[in-house]
Design an enzyme around this catalytic site. Structure first.
Site, PDB file in Angstrom:
ATOM      1  N   HIS A 154      28.843-139.298  31.060  1.00  0.00           N
ATOM      2  CA  HIS A 154      28.781-140.091  31.180  1.00  0.00           C
ATOM      3  C   HIS A 154      28.501-141.069  32.555  1.00  0.00           C
ATOM      4  CE1 HIS A 154      28.539-140.720  27.206  1.00  0.00           C
ATOM      5  NE2 HIS A 154      29.214-139.210  27.074  1.00  0.00           N
ATOM      6  N   ASP A 362      29.067-146.026  39.169  1.00  0.00           N
ATOM      7  CA  ASP A 362      29.478-146.681  37.750  1.00  0.00           C
ATOM      8  C   ASP A 362      27.967-145.681  36.743  1.00  0.00           C
ATOM      9  OD1 ASP A 362      30.432-147.246  35.274  1.00  0.00           O
ATOM     10  OD2 ASP A 362      29.977-149.391  36.078  1.00  0.00           O
TER      11      ASP A 362
HETATM   12  P1  ADQ Z   1      32.788-146.961  30.728  1.00  0.00           P
HETATM   13  O1  ADQ Z   1      33.413-146.677  32.325  1.00  0.00           O
HETATM   14  O2  ADQ Z   1      34.076-147.607  29.994  1.00  0.00           O
HETATM   15  O3  ADQ Z   1      32.177-145.903  30.743  1.00  0.00           O
HETATM   16  P2  ADQ Z   1      30.421-149.390  30.283  1.00  0.00           P
HETATM   17  O4  ADQ Z   1      29.265-148.612  30.275  1.00  0.00           O
HETATM   18  O5  ADQ Z   1      30.546-150.090  31.092  1.00  0.00           O
HETATM   19  O6  ADQ Z   1      31.584-148.588  31.245  1.00  0.00           O
HETATM   20  O7  ADQ Z   1      30.734-149.198  29.024  1.00  0.00           O
HETATM   21  C1  ADQ Z   1      32.075-150.409  28.922  1.00  0.00           C
HETATM   22  C2  ADQ Z   1      31.968-151.019  26.964  1.00  0.00           C
HETATM   23  O8  ADQ Z   1      33.056-150.857  26.338  1.00  0.00           O
HETATM   24  C3  ADQ Z   1      30.990-151.260  26.374  1.00  0.00           C
HETATM   25  O9  ADQ Z   1      31.154-151.466  25.329  1.00  0.00           O
HETATM   26  C4  ADQ Z   1      32.200-152.871  27.090  1.00  0.00           C
HETATM   27  O10 ADQ Z   1      31.297-153.749  25.914  1.00  0.00           O
HETATM   28  C5  ADQ Z   1      33.745-152.296  26.019  1.00  0.00           C
HETATM   29  N1  ADQ Z   1      34.036-153.223  26.763  1.00  0.00           N
HETATM   30  C6  ADQ Z   1      34.461-153.707  28.220  1.00  0.00           C
HETATM   31  N2  ADQ Z   1      35.266-154.535  28.600  1.00  0.00           N
HETATM   32  C7  ADQ Z   1      35.922-154.981  27.199  1.00  0.00           C
HETATM   33  C8  ADQ Z   1      37.063-155.554  26.699  1.00  0.00           C
HETATM   34  N3  ADQ Z   1      37.329-156.652  27.535  1.00  0.00           N
HETATM   35  N4  ADQ Z   1      37.131-156.123  25.219  1.00  0.00           N
HETATM   36  C9  ADQ Z   1      35.849-155.029  24.437  1.00  0.00           C
HETATM   37  N5  ADQ Z   1      35.582-154.264  24.993  1.00  0.00           N
HETATM   38  C10 ADQ Z   1      35.399-154.267  26.547  1.00  0.00           C
HETATM   39  C11 ADQ Z   1      31.091-144.404  30.854  1.00  0.00           C
HETATM   40  C12 ADQ Z   1      31.410-144.560  31.754  1.00  0.00           C
HETATM   41  C13 ADQ Z   1      29.623-145.640  31.978  1.00  0.00           C
HETATM   42  C14 ADQ Z   1      29.044-145.314  31.163  1.00  0.00           C
HETATM   43  C15 ADQ Z   1      29.547-145.160  29.291  1.00  0.00           C
HETATM   44  C16 ADQ Z   1      27.973-144.855  28.672  1.00  0.00           C
HETATM   45  O11 ADQ Z   1      31.903-145.013  32.715  1.00  0.00           O
HETATM   46  O12 ADQ Z   1      28.804-146.247  33.169  1.00  0.00           O
HETATM   47  O13 ADQ Z   1      27.568-146.077  30.780  1.00  0.00           O
HETATM   48  O14 ADQ Z   1      30.778-143.752  29.788  1.00  0.00           O
HETATM   49  O15 ADQ Z   1      27.781-143.363  29.591  1.00  0.00           O
END
Ligand code: ADQ
Length: 459
Positions: A154, A362
């Protein structure tokens, strides 16, 4: 159809808040097809309880194993979080390398491999997720599993010399070669991984694109992860979303809203982002009193030290900007260190004229896609996106920025705020097509189709 068995460090057990991209994406994929979700229960117990706890929710069976305090420290906190996570995000400077931690990491992969093997039936399709379980495929093989095993990373796979900084990278690479199919977020990651195998391990890239390494023939390909855009659009119009937008709307009044939503982590580029917003106000007197940044960033509990330093830096930067520019009726940066429901977030995304997604690195970044899916098609906001987020590879009409370039980001925010409605709509449509074309079910299906095809080839 064969059963799908997913292994990931954490599962999203029903009723849990799912802050984190993997839990959201895998949860949606499993709910769609049904199957077994295997992983750590989140419990730390004084002595290793031997077995797995099973329970059923809808069409998903959960199989959960506990960690001992020593395992939790070595496998999770020390090796996965303090060595692998920083290296995979190009932060070798923050990595702590410790052979003892690696040994515990390998031992947990061995124990979990044994537990998972006991759950498997011959026709199952096994899909392992992320950097916590780089050795799990190899351990399944050691137990005698002969079926196909897929793996999806991921997070980014960095440039070869960065991954090679890990003292145990040889052993990790050998372990990874036990997977039949390795999926990455972007073509850049696949390129880095292939180059790493060629340069460090003398791998050979075959004519059909497969890679021959350590007496294995494996396949590496990009499967950009997506979201459920229709669900996000629906949530953005829910009562909960409207209430949230209304509450915030009363405070910001007719000012433009700029939003950032992230887990609090050093990979997300938060200090640079706050600095860029400060620079925007420094350089543009006319914007003072007319624009508000809402930054939502709940702490990641597990990395307490790194979080404390980052939190202090964010408080200091927010204090500087708010101290310089706040007025009786306006606070430039509203910084909320907490989590919100997906409905509330979608409502806020829709209200925001600009979405700031500026990680230093990311894997993909699902917030970028959620921001796009939540917009009002008649009056959409503008996505300002880091060129180092995996999402940038296919979101070309976002305003792409270098997240290290504070001045460049300030300028991009200004241009986004000034952008005509026609241009906003034009850019948004292209982004929305991409988000719809590569949604979560396309991701899941294309990965599983490739894995099943490999299984058939192997006979
Ligand atoms: P993350 O590093 O967690 O994921 P991201 O892909 O942005 O990063 O996902 C975050 C998720 O959590 C989103 O669905 C977002 O809406 C939710 N989220 C973030 N902040 C929040 C908050 N304050 N309250 C509630 N929900 C919140 C890892 C990798 C990424 C990759 C994903 C999926 O680091 O690069 O995109 O896995 O593969």
């Amino acid at each position: 159809m064969s059963r799908l068995i997913v292994a990931s460090n954490r599962t999203a057990t029903p009723g849990e808040e799912r802050a984190g991209g993997l839990a959201v994406a895998v949860g949606d994929a499993l709910a769609e097809r049904g199957g077994v979700w295997f992983g750590w229960s989140g419990e730390i117990v004084p002595r290793e309880t031997r077995g797995i706890r099973m329970f059923v929710d809808g069409n998903v069976d959960y199989a959960l194993a506990d960690l001992t305090p020593v395992e939790h420290q070595g496998y999770y906190l020390d090796f996965a979080n303090r060595a692998l996570w920083p290296v995979l995000h190009y932060r070798v400077d923050l990595a702590v390398f410790d052979d003892a931690a690696y040994d515990v990491y390998a031992a947990v992969n061995r124990r979990f491999g044994r537990l998972l093997y006991q759950l498997l039936r011959p026709e199952d399709l096994v899909w392992v997720h992320d950097y916590h379980f780089l050795l799990l495929g190899d351990e399944l093989r050691a137990n005698g599993w002969r079926g196909t095993i897929g793996f999806f990373l991921h997070v980014p796979f960095p440039a070869p010399e960065v991954f090679a900084a890990l003292p145990q990278h040889h052993r990790l690479a050998r372990g990874m070669a036990a997977f039949n199919l390795l999926g990455f977020q972007t073509a850049r990651d696949v390129g880095n991984f292939t180059r790493y195998l060629v340069e460090e391990h003398g791998a050979e890239v075959l004519e059909d694109g497969r890679i021959k390494v350590f007496d294995h023939v494996i396949r590496a390909a990009a499967f950009p992860i997506g979201i459920e855009p229709d669900e996000v659009a629906r949530m953005a119009e829910s009562d909960e979303a409207r209430d949230a937008a209304c509450r915030l709307g009363r405070i910001i009044e007719n000012r433009a809203l700029v939003i950032g939503v992230d887990r609090m982590d050093y990979s997300k580029g938060l200090p640079q982002r706050l600095a860029a917003f400060g620079r925007l106000l420094d350089d543009n007197e006319g914007l003072r009193g007319r624009v508000t940044l809402l930054q939502i960033a709940p702490p990641s509990r597990e990395s307490v030290e790194a979080y404390r330093d980052l939190r202090e830096e964010l408080d200091r930067l927010t204090g500087r900007v708010n101290g310089d520019y706040s007025d009786l009726d306006w606070t430039p940066i509203r910084y909320l260190a907490r989590s919100y429901s997906r409905e509330v977030l979608s409502g806020l995304f829709r209200l925001a004229r600009v979405g700031l997604v500026t990680p230093l690195h990311d894997g993909m970044n699902l917030v970028a896609k959620e921001y796009v899916a939540a917009q009002d098609p008649e009056d959409p906001g503008v996505l300002v996106l880091s060129e180092f987020a995996g999402a940038a590879e296919r979101m070309e009409t976002a305003m792409q920025v270098n997240p290290h370039d504070v001045g460049g980001m300030a300028d991009a925010i200004r241009r986004a705020l000034e952008m005509s409605k026609e241009e906003r709509i034009e850019r948004w449509k292209v982004l929305m097509d991409e988000v719809s074309d590569h949604d979560i079910s396309v991701w899941r299906q294309s990965f599983l189709n490739s894995l099943e095809a490999i299984g058939r080839e192997a006979g």
